[in-house]
Motif scaffolding. Sequence first.
Motif, PDB file in Angstrom:
ATOM      1  N   ALA A   3       1.972  -6.155  21.410  1.00  0.00           N
ATOM      2  CA  ALA A   3       2.178  -7.456  22.014  1.00  0.00           C
ATOM      3  C   ALA A   3       0.888  -8.256  21.999  1.00  0.00           C
ATOM      4  N   GLY A   4      -0.203  -7.619  21.640  1.00  0.00           N
ATOM      5  CA  GLY A   4      -1.481  -8.319  21.556  1.00  0.00           C
ATOM      6  C   GLY A   4      -1.557  -9.245  20.361  1.00  0.00           C
ATOM      7  N   GLY A   5      -0.656  -9.118  19.395  1.00  0.00           N
ATOM      8  CA  GLY A   5      -0.614 -10.046  18.269  1.00  0.00           C
ATOM      9  C   GLY A   5      -1.026  -9.421  16.961  1.00  0.00           C
ATOM     10  N   ILE A   6      -2.213  -8.861  16.858  1.00  0.00           N
ATOM     11  CA  ILE A   6      -2.698  -8.364  15.573  1.00  0.00           C
ATOM     12  C   ILE A   6      -2.461  -6.872  15.400  1.00  0.00           C
ATOM     13  N   SER A   7      -2.027  -6.202  16.433  1.00  0.00           N
ATOM     14  CA  SER A   7      -1.842  -4.757  16.347  1.00  0.00           C
ATOM     15  C   SER A   7      -0.693  -4.372  15.421  1.00  0.00           C
ATOM     16  N   VAL A   8       0.388  -5.123  15.402  1.00  0.00           N
ATOM     17  CA  VAL A   8       1.540  -4.783  14.572  1.00  0.00           C
ATOM     18  C   VAL A   8       1.176  -4.803  13.086  1.00  0.00           C
ATOM     19  N   PRO A   9       0.547  -5.851  12.556  1.00  0.00           N
ATOM     20  CA  PRO A   9       0.182  -5.810  11.137  1.00  0.00           C
ATOM     21  C   PRO A   9      -0.785  -4.672  10.817  1.00  0.00           C
ATOM     22  N   VAL A  10      -1.688  -4.389  11.721  1.00  0.00           N
ATOM     23  CA  VAL A  10      -2.636  -3.296  11.478  1.00  0.00           C
ATOM     24  C   VAL A  10      -1.905  -1.963  11.465  1.00  0.00           C
ATOM     25  N   LEU A  11      -0.956  -1.787  12.377  1.00  0.00           N
ATOM     26  CA  LEU A  11      -0.187  -0.547  12.404  1.00  0.00           C
ATOM     27  C   LEU A  11       0.676  -0.398  11.147  1.00  0.00           C
ATOM     28  N   LEU A  12       1.270  -1.490  10.691  1.00  0.00           N
ATOM     29  CA  LEU A  12       2.049  -1.431   9.460  1.00  0.00           C
ATOM     30  C   LEU A  12       1.173  -1.110   8.256  1.00  0.00           C
ATOM     31  N   LEU A  13       0.025  -1.720   8.196  1.00  0.00           N
ATOM     32  CA  LEU A  13      -0.916  -1.449   7.114  1.00  0.00           C
ATOM     33  C   LEU A  13      -1.340   0.017   7.137  1.00  0.00           C
ATOM     34  N   LEU A  14      -1.617   0.535   8.302  1.00  0.00           N
ATOM     35  CA  LEU A  14      -1.993   1.937   8.447  1.00  0.00           C
ATOM     36  C   LEU A  14      -0.844   2.846   8.026  1.00  0.00           C
ATOM     37  N   PHE A  15       0.370   2.498   8.428  1.00  0.00           N
ATOM     38  CA  PHE A  15       1.544   3.278   8.050  1.00  0.00           C
ATOM     39  C   PHE A  15       1.703   3.350   6.533  1.00  0.00           C
ATOM     40  N   TYR A  16       1.644   2.221   5.855  1.00  0.00           N
ATOM     41  CA  TYR A  16       1.801   2.213   4.407  1.00  0.00           C
ATOM     42  C   TYR A  16       0.631   2.890   3.696  1.00  0.00           C
ATOM     43  N   ALA A  17      -0.558   2.768   4.243  1.00  0.00           N
ATOM     44  CA  ALA A  17      -1.710   3.461   3.655  1.00  0.00           C
ATOM     45  C   ALA A  17      -1.548   4.977   3.771  1.00  0.00           C
ATOM     46  N   LEU A  18      -1.039   5.452   4.887  1.00  0.00           N
ATOM     47  CA  LEU A  18      -0.820   6.880   5.058  1.00  0.00           C
ATOM     48  C   LEU A  18       0.296   7.384   4.142  1.00  0.00           C
ATOM     49  N   ARG A  19       1.346   6.587   3.968  1.00  0.00           N
ATOM     50  CA  ARG A  19       2.417   6.981   3.040  1.00  0.00           C
ATOM     51  C   ARG A  19       1.895   7.076   1.619  1.00  0.00           C
ATOM     52  N   ARG A  20       1.080   6.123   1.241  1.00  0.00           N
ATOM     53  CA  ARG A  20       0.512   6.116  -0.114  1.00  0.00           C
ATOM     54  C   ARG A  20      -0.413   7.318  -0.313  1.00  0.00           C
ATOM     55  N   THR A  21      -1.222   7.609   0.689  1.00  0.00           N
ATOM     56  CA  THR A  21      -2.126   8.751   0.617  1.00  0.00           C
ATOM     57  C   THR A  21      -1.339  10.050   0.512  1.00  0.00           C
ATOM     58  N   LYS A  22      -0.263  10.161   1.276  1.00  0.00           N
ATOM     59  CA  LYS A  22       0.578  11.351   1.224  1.00  0.00           C
ATOM     60  C   LYS A  22       1.166  11.538  -0.176  1.00  0.00           C
ATOM     61  N   GLY A  23       1.616  10.464  -0.786  1.00  0.00           N
ATOM     62  CA  GLY A  23       2.162  10.539  -2.138  1.00  0.00           C
ATOM     63  C   GLY A  23       1.125  10.984  -3.156  1.00  0.00           C
ATOM     64  N   ILE A  24      -0.080  10.474  -3.021  1.00  0.00           N
ATOM     65  CA  ILE A  24      -1.155  10.850  -3.948  1.00  0.00           C
ATOM     66  C   ILE A  24      -1.514  12.315  -3.786  1.00  0.00           C
ATOM     67  N   VAL A  25      -1.602  12.778  -2.542  1.00  0.00           N
ATOM     68  CA  VAL A  25      -1.935  14.181  -2.292  1.00  0.00           C
ATOM     69  C   VAL A  25      -0.839  15.093  -2.834  1.00  0.00           C
ATOM     70  N   GLU A  26       0.433  14.734  -2.639  1.00  0.00           N
ATOM     71  CA  GLU A  26       1.526  15.540  -3.166  1.00  0.00           C
ATOM     72  C   GLU A  26       1.486  15.605  -4.687  1.00  0.00           C
ATOM     73  N   MET A  27       1.196  14.474  -5.338  1.00  0.00           N
ATOM     74  CA  MET A  27       1.120  14.452  -6.787  1.00  0.00           C
ATOM     75  C   MET A  27      -0.039  15.319  -7.282  1.00  0.00           C
ATOM     76  N   TYR A  28      -1.173  15.250  -6.624  1.00  0.00           N
ATOM     77  CA  TYR A  28      -2.335  16.059  -6.997  1.00  0.00           C
ATOM     78  C   TYR A  28      -2.021  17.546  -6.830  1.00  0.00           C
ATOM     79  N   LEU A  29      -1.414  17.918  -5.705  1.00  0.00           N
ATOM     80  CA  LEU A  29      -1.099  19.329  -5.472  1.00  0.00           C
ATOM     81  C   LEU A  29      -0.076  19.852  -6.476  1.00  0.00           C
ATOM     82  N   ARG A  30       0.915  19.038  -6.801  1.00  0.00           N
ATOM     83  CA  ARG A  30       1.910  19.454  -7.781  1.00  0.00           C
ATOM     84  C   ARG A  30       1.257  19.690  -9.143  1.00  0.00           C
ATOM     85  N   ALA A  31       0.395  18.776  -9.566  1.00  0.00           N
ATOM     86  CA  ALA A  31      -0.281  18.937 -10.853  1.00  0.00           C
ATOM     87  C   ALA A  31      -1.191  20.163 -10.839  1.00  0.00           C
TER      88      ALA A  31
END
Length: 93
Positions: free
Chosen positions: A9-37
């Motif tokens: 409700a502070g205003g800028i926290s939601v975009p930061v949380l969404l950005l963090l969420f998508y960054a973590l999803r992307r990182t998870k995908g990269i780590v899974e691809m690296y481990l599979r290879a």
Amino acid sequence: MTWLDWAGAGGISVPVLLLLFYALRRTKGIVEMYLRARLEARAEREQRATMVAMAASLPEGGAAARFEDGQPAWLFHKHTEPQQRVIVTREAA
């Protein structure tokens, strides 16, 4: 600070949380691809070592093939001279 501020409700926290969420999803995908290879490379390396040992166990030199799905997949060749290396190739067809 109340829980509303932390919830976005502070205003800028939601975009930061969404950005963090998508960054973590992307990182998870990269780590899974690296481990599979890495696991596939390790399995291939172990399989090749097994095949080299099998080719080295040929009695007096010669060649042998291993079939996968009805097609020749591995070719082993051992020279009659002991100084020569054992040759194992994946593309035996």
